[in-house]
Write a protein that holds these residues in place. Sequence first.
Motif, PDB file in Angstrom:
ATOM      1  N   THR A 268       1.000  -1.243   0.015  1.00 50.65           N
ATOM      2  CA  THR A 268      -0.012   0.056  -0.002  1.00 50.65           C
ATOM      3  C   THR A 268       0.810   1.216  -0.212  1.00 50.65           C
ATOM      4  O   THR A 268       0.668   2.170  -0.781  1.00 50.65           O
ATOM      5  CB  THR A 268      -1.061  -0.177   1.124  1.00 50.65           C
TER       6      THR A 268
ATOM      7  N   PRO B 102      -1.635  -4.305   2.341  1.00 53.17           N
ATOM      8  CA  PRO B 102      -3.174  -4.265   2.051  1.00 53.17           C
ATOM      9  C   PRO B 102      -3.727  -5.866   2.397  1.00 53.17           C
ATOM     10  O   PRO B 102      -3.164  -6.575   3.013  1.00 53.17           O
ATOM     11  CB  PRO B 102      -3.246  -4.371   0.517  1.00 53.17           C
ATOM     12  N   ASN B 103      -5.018  -5.555   2.604  1.00 52.48           N
ATOM     13  CA  ASN B 103      -5.847  -6.734   2.853  1.00 52.48           C
ATOM     14  C   ASN B 103      -6.174  -7.043   4.477  1.00 52.48           C
ATOM     15  O   ASN B 103      -4.941  -6.766   4.843  1.00 52.48           O
ATOM     16  CB  ASN B 103      -5.499  -7.947   1.833  1.00 52.48           C
ATOM     17  N   CYS B 104      -7.014  -7.509   4.687  1.00 52.24           N
ATOM     18  CA  CYS B 104      -7.358  -7.751   6.074  1.00 52.24           C
ATOM     19  C   CYS B 104      -8.581  -9.022   6.227  1.00 52.24           C
ATOM     20  O   CYS B 104      -9.279  -9.107   5.478  1.00 52.24           O
ATOM     21  CB  CYS B 104      -7.880  -6.732   6.987  1.00 52.24           C
TER      22      CYS B 104
ATOM     23  N   ARG C 188     -12.949  -6.993   9.580  1.00 51.63           N
ATOM     24  CA  ARG C 188     -13.502  -5.927   9.265  1.00 51.63           C
ATOM     25  C   ARG C 188     -14.092  -5.165  10.542  1.00 51.63           C
ATOM     26  O   ARG C 188     -15.158  -4.834  10.650  1.00 51.63           O
ATOM     27  CB  ARG C 188     -14.844  -6.122   8.196  1.00 51.63           C
TER      28      ARG C 188
ATOM     29  N   THR D 162      -7.741  -0.885   3.245  1.00 49.14           N
ATOM     30  CA  THR D 162      -7.161  -2.314   3.111  1.00 49.14           C
ATOM     31  C   THR D 162      -7.161  -2.729   1.553  1.00 49.14           C
ATOM     32  O   THR D 162      -6.567  -3.904   1.535  1.00 49.14           O
ATOM     33  CB  THR D 162      -7.665  -3.318   4.207  1.00 49.14           C
ATOM     34  N   THR D 163      -7.724  -2.314   0.841  1.00 50.82           N
ATOM     35  CA  THR D 163      -7.759  -2.877  -0.384  1.00 50.82           C
ATOM     36  C   THR D 163      -6.358  -2.904  -1.187  1.00 50.82           C
ATOM     37  O   THR D 163      -5.985  -1.866  -0.870  1.00 50.82           O
ATOM     38  CB  THR D 163      -9.018  -2.240  -1.386  1.00 50.82           C
TER      39      THR D 163
ATOM     40  N   GLY E  92      -0.699  -2.968   8.276  1.00 52.77           N
ATOM     41  CA  GLY E  92      -1.866  -3.333   7.372  1.00 52.77           C
ATOM     42  C   GLY E  92      -2.775  -2.471   7.403  1.00 52.77           C
ATOM     43  O   GLY E  92      -2.803  -1.202   8.018  1.00 52.77           O
ATOM     44  N   GLY E  93      -4.035  -2.867   7.001  1.00 53.93           N
ATOM     45  CA  GLY E  93      -4.311  -4.384   6.837  1.00 53.93           C
ATOM     46  C   GLY E  93      -3.844  -5.470   7.789  1.00 53.93           C
ATOM     47  O   GLY E  93      -3.302  -4.911   8.942  1.00 53.93           O
ATOM     48  N   GLU E  94      -3.645  -6.669   7.465  1.00 50.00           N
ATOM     49  CA  GLU E  94      -3.064  -7.728   8.298  1.00 50.00           C
ATOM     50  C   GLU E  94      -1.942  -8.356   7.658  1.00 50.00           C
ATOM     51  O   GLU E  94      -2.043  -9.076   6.683  1.00 50.00           O
ATOM     52  CB  GLU E  94      -4.178  -8.933   8.615  1.00 50.00           C
TER      53      GLU E  94
END
Length: 243
Positions: free
Chosen positions: A7, A30-32, A35, A43-44, A91-93
């Motif tokens: 990111t 990114p991503n997780c 929510r 996070t995208t 992150g994210g994760e």
Amino acid sequence: MLKLPVTEIFSSIQGEGPYVGVRQIFLRLPNCNLRCPYCDTVTTAPQQLRMETEAGSGVFNMSENPVPIEKLIKLLQIYDFSLHHSLSITGGEPLLWVNELRAILPFLREKGIKIYLETNGTLPEQLHKILPWVDIISMDIKLPFDGQSFWDVHESFLRSSLQKEVFVKIVVHQETSLTELQYARDLIVAVDPLLPTILQPVTATNEINTPKPYQLLEWQSFFLKKLTNVRVIPQTHVFMGQL
């Protein structure tokens, strides 16, 4: 060729937890898998990597994404590691990217920078895969939301984290219940009552309100009945205007 979506990369001041105020390089992924209703981070996965051109400048360039591992290692070394306490993997994760991190972290550790992992504490199996190259773990205990609770996986994760320096962070808001906090406190006590525990008042967002001062004092007192190191620390980077 192994690549990692990123990111952003930047240099700033750590704004949360017991290391608040230290200078870090931030590698945001990114991503997780969760929510959280109070999450303030997109996070995208972006189409391009956003990277600060010079540490602390606030000026960013955009480049290809995902990034080849070899290139990412070189990009991180643009920053002077000697001026930074550690590299924050956030992150994210981040633990969604353990295969890529396994390829990166050994090289960075060899360059002499500590690895500081920020995680939601729900992926213990993934943690094991990169644990040898992590120095500090900032682990969230997520209080239940949307009918989900994470007590068992949090306990497993926290026990694994004891091999490293670890602290626990719990985000609280005006509607946080004492029952949820008791579950969290008892979980920490069962693992290690000496663990540093941070109560982090939420930064108001999405109609979720910051706790009242008396609530924070009451909750801290409640935790201190069974734990020895409990602090209330807000997101200091927000009111400092730092990234």
